[in-house]
Design an enzyme around this catalytic site. Structure first.
Site, PDB file in Angstrom:
ATOM      1  N   ARG A 190       0.829  -1.212   0.000  1.00 20.54           N
ATOM      2  CA  ARG A 190       0.000   0.000   0.000  1.00 20.54           C
ATOM      3  C   ARG A 190       0.863   1.261   0.000  1.00 20.54           C
ATOM      4  O   ARG A 190       0.471   2.275  -0.558  1.00 20.54           O
ATOM      5  CB  ARG A 190      -0.924  -0.002   1.210  1.00 20.54           C
ATOM      6  CG  ARG A 190      -2.021  -1.018   1.038  1.00 20.54           C
ATOM      7  CD  ARG A 190      -3.031  -0.937   2.136  1.00 20.54           C
ATOM      8  NE  ARG A 190      -4.155  -1.790   1.792  1.00 20.54           N
ATOM      9  CZ  ARG A 190      -5.011  -2.280   2.668  1.00 20.54           C
ATOM     10  NH1 ARG A 190      -4.895  -1.995   3.940  1.00 20.54           N
ATOM     11  NH2 ARG A 190      -6.009  -3.042   2.264  1.00 20.54           N
ATOM     12  N   LYS A 248     -20.710 -15.759   0.990  1.00 20.09           N
ATOM     13  CA  LYS A 248     -22.145 -15.556   1.192  1.00 20.09           C
ATOM     14  C   LYS A 248     -22.840 -14.821   0.058  1.00 20.09           C
ATOM     15  O   LYS A 248     -22.317 -13.839  -0.473  1.00 20.09           O
ATOM     16  CB  LYS A 248     -22.328 -14.694   2.439  1.00 20.09           C
ATOM     17  CG  LYS A 248     -22.004 -15.377   3.729  1.00 20.09           C
ATOM     18  CD  LYS A 248     -22.454 -14.447   4.802  1.00 20.09           C
ATOM     19  CE  LYS A 248     -22.078 -14.884   6.182  1.00 20.09           C
ATOM     20  NZ  LYS A 248     -22.178 -13.718   7.069  1.00 20.09           N
ATOM     21  N   GLY A 274      -9.780  -9.880  -1.593  1.00 22.81           N
ATOM     22  CA  GLY A 274      -8.494 -10.422  -1.144  1.00 22.81           C
ATOM     23  C   GLY A 274      -8.126 -11.750  -1.775  1.00 22.81           C
ATOM     24  O   GLY A 274      -7.002 -11.927  -2.254  1.00 22.81           O
ATOM     25  N   GLY A 306     -14.291  -3.449   0.702  1.00 22.86           N
ATOM     26  CA  GLY A 306     -15.660  -2.954   0.854  1.00 22.86           C
ATOM     27  C   GLY A 306     -15.983  -1.859  -0.147  1.00 22.86           C
ATOM     28  O   GLY A 306     -17.083  -1.811  -0.711  1.00 22.86           O
TER      29      GLY A 306
HETATM   30  P1  AMP Z   1     -15.665 -13.326   0.540  1.00 20.00           P
HETATM   31  O1  AMP Z   1     -14.947 -12.585   1.638  1.00 20.00           O
HETATM   32  O2  AMP Z   1     -17.143 -13.225   0.599  1.00 20.00           O
HETATM   33  O3  AMP Z   1     -15.088 -13.050  -0.826  1.00 20.00           O
HETATM   34  O4  AMP Z   1     -15.416 -14.850   0.835  1.00 20.00           O
HETATM   35  C1  AMP Z   1     -14.153 -15.395   0.865  1.00 20.00           C
HETATM   36  C2  AMP Z   1     -14.207 -16.612   1.704  1.00 20.00           C
HETATM   37  O5  AMP Z   1     -15.166 -17.511   1.189  1.00 20.00           O
HETATM   38  C3  AMP Z   1     -12.904 -17.334   1.728  1.00 20.00           C
HETATM   39  O6  AMP Z   1     -12.388 -17.310   3.036  1.00 20.00           O
HETATM   40  C4  AMP Z   1     -13.269 -18.757   1.315  1.00 20.00           C
HETATM   41  O7  AMP Z   1     -12.659 -19.721   2.115  1.00 20.00           O
HETATM   42  C5  AMP Z   1     -14.760 -18.803   1.541  1.00 20.00           C
HETATM   43  N1  AMP Z   1     -15.387 -19.814   0.691  1.00 20.00           N
HETATM   44  C6  AMP Z   1     -15.370 -19.873  -0.646  1.00 20.00           C
HETATM   45  N2  AMP Z   1     -16.012 -20.967  -1.072  1.00 20.00           N
HETATM   46  C7  AMP Z   1     -16.434 -21.636   0.008  1.00 20.00           C
HETATM   47  C8  AMP Z   1     -17.150 -22.836   0.210  1.00 20.00           C
HETATM   48  N3  AMP Z   1     -17.551 -23.596  -0.811  1.00 20.00           N
HETATM   49  N4  AMP Z   1     -17.413 -23.203   1.480  1.00 20.00           N
HETATM   50  C9  AMP Z   1     -17.000 -22.446   2.512  1.00 20.00           C
HETATM   51  N5  AMP Z   1     -16.327 -21.312   2.380  1.00 20.00           N
HETATM   52  C10 AMP Z   1     -16.051 -20.894   1.154  1.00 20.00           C
END
Ligand code: AMP
Length: 429
Positions: free
Chosen positions: A36, A233, A386, A409
């Protein structure tokens, strides 16, 4: 969206207040990645070379607001103290205050000033306060082509509360405001938005690049336009899917969020991640995509595990047929083929979120394959988040990506089509 940048205004001899994102990872007082800091150099170097007197400002971590006038215990701490016997309360209060004061050492920006000096040849001094006597004296002593870095702006609670008096004090030190901290542009804080009420405000090169690429893709994309969304999610990405569905030709869904779409349609997903309260929404998004003629791709197969563990027993399954006792942790080989093919002909690609648990080496294949496909596509490509960025960098593909967004974000809110207060407040061209 066309905002003025440092190149559109006179900076020679001006005191220029630059909001940077120096929120770098630290361990035991040592910076573990200065990406950064390096990212901020082009704007700072431009200003120094053009004879500005540069005032640098950033936050670091989530400190106690120890510089706030009247700073004391938080409500929670006060409650804890009150619950103690009377003869222990004074010592407990002191312990809480000592712990807060410790932030002055662990979340100070002093190491950032030292690192900046290594890159900028000793042109940066460090002020041990924000709007206090040290900052004011060092700003007054600045010569053209010199810079001062103020202490962690979140040491003062009025920063995040966007306190008007605090913002006015910050502004009083300068003639011009430059926002180059995209990661905090979605927050209306004193050093990102409040300050713009008092002095002219433009963007630095980092924010200019974010606006050019992400704004350009949303406003005037070349088609086919493919959005790839993954991560844990659905609820985190609803806004993005809803905004992009009106603009793209194809949406590709991976990661944990895919299982909510599959389960909503009656598929068997075992113990995979699932948000049952989002079933209606998932079905309505699928319908909206169909009505609009947008291709909405979901995994056709998965790599599954018996537990959330890299080394747990694993198997492959068709989508909607995850065996009992297993959970889907990555997309499977057929899905990789399908997604790679869908990305191939794209002219614009936006990717945010991993295809599986990419932190686990046995479940990183989907994310890696998508990184490869995006890098090979030759499309104008924008990557954010990330895990997706980490996959691109680990594979050495960063130079094949048109733009890697610097704000988690903030990127998502931009893709949701929201107004980012730290950008909206900048002068239009
Ligand atoms: P996000 O911060 O919403 O982009 O989510 C990233 C996180 O989603 C990472 O830590 C991944 O380990 C988790 N992730 C991705 N696919 C899966 C899955 N099939 N089951 C559980 N966690 C997941």
């Amino acid at each position: 969206m066309n905002k003025k940048s440092v190149k559109d205004v006179e900076v020679q001899g001006k005191r220029v207040f630059v909001r940077c994102d120096f929120n770098v990872p630290m361990k035991d007082g040592v910076i573990t990645s200065d990406k950064r800091i390096r990212g901020a150099l082009p704007t700072i170097e431009y200003l120094l070379q053009h004879g500005a007197k540069v005032i640098l400002c950033s936050h670091m971590g989530k400190p106690h607001n120890i510089f706030t006038p009247g700073f004391g215990l938080t409500k929670k701490e006060k409650k804890k103290v009150a619950a103690l016997p009377e003869n222990e309360q004074a010592a407990a209060t002191e312990a809480f205050l000592a712990k807060a004061a410790g932030d002055r050492d662990s979340l100070t920006l002093k190491p950032v000033a030292d690192r900046l000096n290594e890159y900028l040849g000793g042109k940066v001094t460090f002020a041990s306060d924000i709007i206090g006597p040290d900052a004011k004296a060092k700003v007054a002593a600045l010569k053209e082509g010199e810079a001062v870095l103020l202490e962690n702006v979140r040491f003062d609670a009025r920063e995040e509360k966007n306190g008007e008096d605090f913002a006015r004090e910050l502004a009083s030190m300068a003639d011009l405001f430059v926002n180059d901290a995209f990661g905090t542009a979605h927050r209306a804080h004193a050093s990102t938005e409040g300050i713009t009420h008092f002095i002219p405000a433009v963007c630095g090169f980092l924010i200019e690049k974010e606006i050019t690429f992400m704004g350009g893709a949303l406003e005037n994309p070349e088609h086919p336009f493919v959005a790839i969304l993954g991560g844990a999610k659905v609820s985190d990405k609803i806004g993005v899917i809803t905004n992009l569905i009106d603009k793209v030709d194809t949406i590709i869904i991976g990661g944990g969020m895919a299982y909510t779409f599959i389960a909503a349609q009656g598929g068997k997903i075992g113990h995979s991640l699932c948000e049952e309260d989002k079933f209606d929404l998932a079905l309505s998004l699928l319908k909206k995509a169909k009505d609009k003629g947008v291709k909405f791709l979901l995994p056709v197969d998965n790599k599954c595990a018996k537990a959330y563990d890299n080394d747990a027993e694993s198997c492959f399954s068709a989508a909607g047929e995850v065996p009992d006792g297993f959970m889907g942790l990555d997309i499977g080989p057929e899905t990789i083929k399908l997604y790679t093919e869908a990305i191939k002909g794209a002219k614009t690609v936006i990717w945010n979120g991993p295809m599986g648990v990419s932190e686990f080496s046995n479940y990183a294949a989907g994310t890696r394959a998508v990184a490869q496909a995006v890098a090979d596509s030759g499309a104008l490509s924008i990557v954010g988040g990330g895990d997706s960025t980490a996959a691109i960098e680990a594979l050495g593909f960063a130079d094949k990506i048109s733009h890697i967004s610097t704000g988690g974000g903030a990127s998502l809110e931009f893709l949701e089509g929201k107004v980012l207060p730290g950008i909206a407040a900048l002068q239009d061209k």
